[in-house]
Design a protein around this motif. Sequence first.
Motif, PDB file in Angstrom:
ATOM      1  N   ILE A  74       0.957  -1.240   0.068  1.00 18.62           N
ATOM      2  CA  ILE A  74       0.055   0.125  -0.070  1.00 18.62           C
ATOM      3  C   ILE A  74       0.937   1.244  -0.032  1.00 18.62           C
ATOM      4  O   ILE A  74       0.431   2.146  -0.642  1.00 18.62           O
ATOM      5  N   ARG A  75       1.958   1.226   0.724  1.00 16.77           N
ATOM      6  CA  ARG A  75       2.817   2.485   0.865  1.00 16.77           C
ATOM      7  C   ARG A  75       3.483   2.508  -0.385  1.00 16.77           C
ATOM      8  O   ARG A  75       3.616   3.786  -0.830  1.00 16.77           O
ATOM      9  N   LYS A  76       3.852   1.522  -0.908  1.00 15.21           N
ATOM     10  CA  LYS A  76       4.688   1.818  -2.496  1.00 15.21           C
ATOM     11  C   LYS A  76       3.439   2.252  -3.355  1.00 15.21           C
ATOM     12  O   LYS A  76       3.938   3.267  -4.042  1.00 15.21           O
ATOM     13  N   LEU A  77       2.529   1.861  -3.635  1.00 13.50           N
ATOM     14  CA  LEU A  77       1.392   2.397  -4.488  1.00 13.50           C
ATOM     15  C   LEU A  77       1.135   3.708  -4.167  1.00 13.50           C
ATOM     16  O   LEU A  77       1.091   4.479  -5.152  1.00 13.50           O
ATOM     17  N   ARG A  78       1.119   4.059  -3.056  1.00 13.57           N
ATOM     18  CA  ARG A  78       0.815   5.299  -2.591  1.00 13.57           C
ATOM     19  C   ARG A  78       1.871   6.229  -2.971  1.00 13.57           C
ATOM     20  O   ARG A  78       1.493   7.445  -3.551  1.00 13.57           O
ATOM     21  N   GLU A  80       4.146   5.841  -5.488  1.00 11.39           N
ATOM     22  CA  GLU A  80       4.010   5.883  -6.890  1.00 11.39           C
ATOM     23  C   GLU A  80       2.906   6.759  -7.595  1.00 11.39           C
ATOM     24  O   GLU A  80       2.941   7.194  -8.516  1.00 11.39           O
ATOM     25  N   HIS A  81       1.835   6.800  -7.018  1.00 14.77           N
ATOM     26  CA  HIS A  81       0.682   7.627  -7.198  1.00 14.77           C
ATOM     27  C   HIS A  81       0.552   9.134  -6.736  1.00 14.77           C
ATOM     28  O   HIS A  81      -0.304   9.559  -6.682  1.00 14.77           O
ATOM     29  N   GLY A  82       1.752   9.508  -6.254  1.00 14.35           N
ATOM     30  CA  GLY A  82       1.879  10.775  -5.508  1.00 14.35           C
ATOM     31  C   GLY A  82       1.034  11.134  -4.255  1.00 14.35           C
ATOM     32  O   GLY A  82       0.641  12.120  -3.882  1.00 14.35           O
ATOM     33  N   GLY A  83       0.850   9.953  -3.498  1.00 16.69           N
ATOM     34  CA  GLY A  83       0.345  10.120  -2.217  1.00 16.69           C
ATOM     35  C   GLY A  83       0.722  10.506  -1.183  1.00 16.69           C
ATOM     36  O   GLY A  83       1.822  10.773  -0.714  1.00 16.69           O
TER      37      GLY A  83
END
Length: 83
Positions: A74-78, A80-83
């Motif tokens: 979740i942290r990695k995806l966040r 990558e998507h500017g979260g």
Amino acid sequence: MPRAPRGEKRAIMSVWDDFIHRLEQDLAECRRDLELLESGQMQHRERRGDDPWVDTTQREIDWHKKTIGMYGLIRKLRAEHGG
């Protein structure tokens, strides 16, 4: 799709930020529990009905590791998507 009013967007972000904060707290607790389980300082057992207690510590260790891995994803995806 119509844009949300500015105040509504801030409210949504506030809810999201609160959610992320709770996830981070849960992750810290999960790591502490995993450390205790792996060190043998904490054990997990289950009992069904009148059956004898069954040691399920390894299953709990596996569950904690999987949960921590999901938080990492979740942290990695966040990130990558500017979260």
